[in-house]
Design a protein around this motif. Structure first.
Motif, PDB file in Angstrom:
ATOM      1  N   SER A  86     -57.187 -73.262 -40.966  1.00 56.73           N
ATOM      2  CA  SER A  86     -58.609 -73.684 -40.838  1.00 56.73           C
ATOM      3  C   SER A  86     -58.706 -75.189 -40.727  1.00 56.73           C
ATOM      4  N   TRP A  95     -62.371 -68.468 -32.366  1.00 54.58           N
ATOM      5  CA  TRP A  95     -63.962 -68.157 -32.483  1.00 54.58           C
ATOM      6  C   TRP A  95     -64.314 -69.043 -33.588  1.00 54.58           C
ATOM      7  N   THR A  96     -65.199 -69.841 -33.686  1.00 54.56           N
ATOM      8  CA  THR A  96     -65.756 -70.782 -34.663  1.00 54.56           C
ATOM      9  C   THR A  96     -67.256 -70.747 -34.547  1.00 54.56           C
TER      10      THR A  96
HETATM   11  C1  LIG Z   1     -68.147 -64.802 -36.048  1.00 61.92           C
HETATM   12  C2  LIG Z   1     -66.964 -65.611 -36.370  1.00 61.92           C
HETATM   13  C3  LIG Z   1     -66.913 -66.747 -37.014  1.00 61.92           C
HETATM   14  C4  LIG Z   1     -65.950 -67.625 -37.271  1.00 61.92           C
HETATM   15  N1  LIG Z   1     -66.047 -68.751 -37.780  1.00 61.92           N
HETATM   16  C5  LIG Z   1     -64.852 -69.528 -37.723  1.00 61.92           C
HETATM   17  C6  LIG Z   1     -64.963 -70.922 -38.119  1.00 61.92           C
HETATM   18  O1  LIG Z   1     -65.881 -71.420 -38.144  1.00 61.92           O
HETATM   19  N2  LIG Z   1     -63.590 -71.695 -38.301  1.00 61.92           N
HETATM   20  C7  LIG Z   1     -62.448 -70.962 -38.039  1.00 61.92           C
HETATM   21  O2  LIG Z   1     -61.325 -71.765 -38.243  1.00 61.92           O
HETATM   22  N3  LIG Z   1     -62.437 -69.597 -38.016  1.00 61.92           N
HETATM   23  C8  LIG Z   1     -63.388 -68.994 -37.615  1.00 61.92           C
HETATM   24  N4  LIG Z   1     -63.338 -67.495 -37.221  1.00 61.92           N
HETATM   25  C9  LIG Z   1     -62.045 -66.969 -37.094  1.00 61.92           C
HETATM   26  C10 LIG Z   1     -61.727 -65.953 -38.145  1.00 61.92           C
HETATM   27  O3  LIG Z   1     -61.156 -66.731 -39.298  1.00 61.92           O
HETATM   28  C11 LIG Z   1     -60.560 -65.034 -37.742  1.00 61.92           C
HETATM   29  O4  LIG Z   1     -61.022 -64.397 -36.386  1.00 61.92           O
HETATM   30  C12 LIG Z   1     -60.023 -64.033 -38.484  1.00 61.92           C
HETATM   31  O5  LIG Z   1     -59.361 -64.919 -39.692  1.00 61.92           O
HETATM   32  C13 LIG Z   1     -59.108 -63.210 -38.020  1.00 61.92           C
HETATM   33  O6  LIG Z   1     -57.773 -63.808 -37.744  1.00 61.92           O
HETATM   34  P1  LIG Z   1     -57.300 -63.495 -36.075  1.00 61.92           P
HETATM   35  O7  LIG Z   1     -58.513 -63.747 -35.182  1.00 61.92           O
HETATM   36  O8  LIG Z   1     -56.425 -64.607 -35.710  1.00 61.92           O
HETATM   37  O9  LIG Z   1     -56.914 -61.978 -35.973  1.00 61.92           O
HETATM   38  C14 LIG Z   1     -64.404 -67.195 -37.090  1.00 61.92           C
HETATM   39  C15 LIG Z   1     -64.569 -65.612 -36.479  1.00 61.92           C
HETATM   40  C16 LIG Z   1     -65.701 -64.914 -36.043  1.00 61.92           C
HETATM   41  C17 LIG Z   1     -65.606 -63.611 -35.383  1.00 61.92           C
END
Ligand SMILES: Cc1cc2nc3c(=O)[nH]c(=O)nc-3n(C[C@H](O)[C@H](O)[C@H](O)COP(=O)(O)O)c2cc1C
Length: 223
Positions: A102, A160-161
């Motif tokens: 991140s 997704w962020t």
């Molecule tokens: C609603 C939502 C908000 C998220 N916000 C962030 C974010 O602001 N910054 C980021 O680096 N990752 C963000 N993520 C990513 C998650 O950290 C990531 O999907 C989770 O750790 C699972 O990892 P994977 O998608 O690689 O399986 C977000 C995911 C979702 C679904």
């Protein structure tokens, strides 16, 4: 006979579409036609009454990407400090890797070939019901995930962020998005480096699925 799909392929796509941060190729341009193609596929997603209030803000202008990335970082810094403390307390082992990744995304966000901000026309009022909130976000989030799957199957990484939403209106002003429009997420978009992604660890189905009675598993037994 059965299905026309190659389940090996479709299941692989569905189980290995990860949040891509460290493997975003910052040097390889992404053709706009390809982004359009992904959006075309995205918009096959369901939407309440098929109203299609989604709008897709694609940002490639370097100055605008830099300004958006600055706001992302401004939201990220206090958030990640809090997370670091929470994770230490909970003793989680996977969290260090996620945080490192991140951090990387926050650092390079201005350099990704494109930032995509899916939007939805209109805004919810704070007093709206769960039905209305679910209908509202449920009419755009499936399309965003479709977009990410379409991107992944074309060699493009997304993540997704939501952090930039803390400064949603500032981002709106940079991009000329009316304040009456809701930004739903923000994803970097870039070709990914390396070959493939792995299936992630998730809670087991038995732990998260109930049959007919809350906390009764698919085998009918309490779990
Ligand atoms: C609603 C939502 C908000 C998220 N916000 C962030 C974010 O602001 N910054 C980021 O680096 N990752 C963000 N993520 C990513 C998650 O950290 C990531 O999907 C989770 O750790 C699972 O990892 P994977 O998608 O690689 O399986 C977000 C995911 C979702 C679904």
């Amino acid at each position: 006979m059965g299905t026309q799909f190659d389940l090996r392929q479709t299941d692989h796509l569905l189980t290995t579409t990860r949040a891509v941060r460290k493997r975003l190729d910052l040097d390889r341009p992404v053709p706009l036609e390809l982004i359009g193609e992904c959006i075309k596929i995205a918009t096959q997603a369901p939407a309440g009454s098929n109203i299609q209030r989604w709008r897709w803000m694609v940002v490639t202008d370097p100055a605008k990407k830099a300004a958006v990335a600055d706001l992302y970082r401004k939201a990220y810094a206090p958030y990640i400090d809090m997370q670091r403390d929470a994770v230490k307390e909970a003793g989680r082992t996977d969290a260090g890797r996620i945080m490192e990744s991140s951090d990387h995304l926050a650092n390079v966000l201005d350099r990704v070939p494109a930032i995509v901000i899916p939007c939805q026309l209109g805004r919810l009022r704070p007093d709206q019901s769960n039905q209305e909130i679910s209908g509202y976000f449920g009419s755009v989030i499936p399309a965003v995930w479709n977009f990410m799957l379409a991107a992944r199957s074309r060699g493009l990484g997304t993540a997704w962020t939501t952090l930039h939403l803390k400064y949603e209106l500032e981002v709106a002003d940079i991009l000329g998005i009316p304040h009456s429009v809701t930004q739903v997420a923000l994803t970097p978009l870039a070709y990914y480096t390396g070959d493939d992604f792995k299936v992630a660890s998730r809670l087991p189905v038995e732990k998260v699925t109930y049959l007919n009675e809350w906390k009764h598993g698919l085998d009918g037994q309490p779990n």
